[in-house]
Design an enzyme around this catalytic site. Structure first.
Site, mmCIF file in Angstrom:
data_model
loop_
_atom_site.group_PDB
_atom_site.id
_atom_site.type_symbol
_atom_site.label_atom_id
_atom_site.label_comp_id
_atom_site.label_asym_id
_atom_site.label_seq_id
_atom_site.Cartn_x
_atom_site.Cartn_y
_atom_site.Cartn_z
ATOM 1 N N ASP A 37 0.858 -1.188 0.000
ATOM 2 C CA ASP A 37 0.000 0.000 0.000
ATOM 3 C C ASP A 37 0.897 1.241 0.000
ATOM 4 O O ASP A 37 1.857 1.334 0.765
ATOM 5 C CB ASP A 37 -0.901 -0.009 1.245
ATOM 6 C CG ASP A 37 -2.082 0.921 1.108
ATOM 7 O OD1 ASP A 37 -3.226 0.446 1.113
ATOM 8 O OD2 ASP A 37 -1.845 2.156 0.984
ATOM 9 N N GLN A 101 -14.437 2.182 1.620
ATOM 10 C CA GLN A 101 -13.762 1.869 0.350
ATOM 11 C C GLN A 101 -13.439 3.152 -0.405
ATOM 12 O O GLN A 101 -14.290 4.047 -0.533
ATOM 13 C CB GLN A 101 -14.650 0.959 -0.514
ATOM 14 C CG GLN A 101 -13.937 0.440 -1.757
ATOM 15 C CD GLN A 101 -14.764 -0.567 -2.546
ATOM 16 O OE1 GLN A 101 -15.956 -0.750 -2.297
ATOM 17 N NE2 GLN A 101 -14.129 -1.230 -3.492
ATOM 18 N N HIS A 107 -10.428 -5.489 -3.334
ATOM 19 C CA HIS A 107 -9.099 -5.789 -2.803
ATOM 20 C C HIS A 107 -9.205 -6.171 -1.347
ATOM 21 O O HIS A 107 -10.153 -5.799 -0.661
ATOM 22 C CB HIS A 107 -8.164 -4.582 -2.947
ATOM 23 C CG HIS A 107 -8.727 -3.319 -2.395
ATOM 24 N ND1 HIS A 107 -9.641 -2.561 -3.078
ATOM 25 C CD2 HIS A 107 -8.520 -2.694 -1.216
ATOM 26 C CE1 HIS A 107 -9.965 -1.505 -2.354
ATOM 27 N NE2 HIS A 107 -9.317 -1.573 -1.209
ATOM 28 N N HIS A 109 -7.015 -6.074 2.324
ATOM 29 C CA HIS A 109 -5.907 -5.448 3.052
ATOM 30 C C HIS A 109 -5.300 -6.459 4.016
ATOM 31 O O HIS A 109 -6.026 -7.171 4.709
ATOM 32 C CB HIS A 109 -6.418 -4.299 3.935
ATOM 33 C CG HIS A 109 -7.009 -3.144 3.209
ATOM 34 N ND1 HIS A 109 -6.330 -1.982 2.965
ATOM 35 C CD2 HIS A 109 -8.249 -2.947 2.693
ATOM 36 C CE1 HIS A 109 -7.111 -1.112 2.334
ATOM 37 N NE2 HIS A 109 -8.288 -1.679 2.157
HETATM 38 P P1 5GP Z 1 -9.903 1.036 0.296
HETATM 39 O O1 5GP Z 1 -10.049 2.354 0.965
HETATM 40 O O2 5GP Z 1 -10.563 1.109 -1.052
HETATM 41 O O3 5GP Z 1 -10.338 -0.142 1.110
HETATM 42 O O4 5GP Z 1 -8.360 0.813 0.086
HETATM 43 C C1 5GP Z 1 -7.646 1.366 -0.954
HETATM 44 C C2 5GP Z 1 -6.205 1.342 -0.538
HETATM 45 O O5 5GP Z 1 -5.440 1.660 -1.667
HETATM 46 C C3 5GP Z 1 -5.860 2.350 0.546
HETATM 47 O O6 5GP Z 1 -5.275 1.668 1.641
HETATM 48 C C4 5GP Z 1 -4.882 3.291 -0.138
HETATM 49 O O7 5GP Z 1 -3.863 3.713 0.723
HETATM 50 C C5 5GP Z 1 -4.348 2.456 -1.262
HETATM 51 N N1 5GP Z 1 -3.938 3.191 -2.444
HETATM 52 C C6 5GP Z 1 -4.549 4.248 -3.025
HETATM 53 N N2 5GP Z 1 -3.891 4.627 -4.140
HETATM 54 C C7 5GP Z 1 -2.856 3.761 -4.267
HETATM 55 C C8 5GP Z 1 -1.810 3.639 -5.240
HETATM 56 O O8 5GP Z 1 -1.705 4.386 -6.199
HETATM 57 N N3 5GP Z 1 -0.922 2.619 -5.070
HETATM 58 C C9 5GP Z 1 -1.000 1.767 -3.990
HETATM 59 N N4 5GP Z 1 -0.085 0.807 -3.914
HETATM 60 N N5 5GP Z 1 -1.960 1.867 -3.056
HETATM 61 C C10 5GP Z 1 -2.877 2.857 -3.194
#
Ligand code: 5GP
Length: 147
Positions: A37, A101, A107, A109
């Site tokens: 991340d 999200q 995805h 974590h």
């Molecule tokens: P969500 O909030 O959708 O459950 O998780 C998305 C995750 O993607 C977050 O933990 C955020 O830090 C991560 N993230 C967002 N943009 C990027 C990126 O460009 N590259 C990577 N490796 N992680 C990202």
């Protein structure tokens, strides 16, 4: 965004799968990709995604793809715990903006937890690239040698 949002092929994880955006890759096979991340909530925060499913969330991903993802989640969780020796580890998955999200390609974590350390703010605070590179090298080595 809602649970019924349409899949956007320009989302950042779709770009990473296509190779249009970079990532600190930890694992890849024909179906699954895992990478660090970029805005980690803890040291070792890792994401695992299906490569072939244009699915926003757990409601629309096909179960075979999900099964392949969870197998990789377990493999990497074992490697992360062995290498980083956290005191706990969270495995999490969010569906829809109200649930937290922010990227709408399904995805999971993997978030190592260290006693006495709180969780960083979700999806905020970009990690130092040099630190991510070092961490990637450590974890790749561990994954390569893991049974
Ligand atoms: P969500 O909030 O959708 O459950 O998780 C998305 C995750 O993607 C977050 O933990 C955020 O830090 C991560 N993230 C967002 N943009 C990027 C990126 O460009 N590259 C990577 N490796 N992680 C990202």
């Amino acid at each position: 965004m809602s649970l019924t949002t349409t899949y956007d092929p320009q989302n950042i994880f779709a770009q990473i799968i296509r190779g249009d955006a970079p990532c600190y890759k930890l694992y890849e096979d024909d179906d699954v990709l895992a990478f660090l991340d970029l805005f980690p909530q803890s040291f070792g925060h890792t994401l695992v995604i299906p490569k072939r499913s244009a699915a926003c969330n757990i409601l629309d991903v096909d179960s075979e793809a999900l099964a392949r993802v969870i197998k990789v989640v377990q493999k990497l969780t074992r490697a992360i715990v062995a290498e980083l020796e956290p005191d706990g580890v969270q495995v999490a998955q969010f569906n829809g903006a109200p649930a937290g999200q922010t990227v709408f390609h399904i995805h999971m974590h993997i978030v190592p937890r260290y006693a006495g350390e709180g969780l960083g703010i979700h999806a905020a605070g970009k990690a130092d690239p040099a630190e991510l590179e070092k961490l990637q090298a450590r974890l790749l080595q561990r994954i390569a040698t893991q049974a």
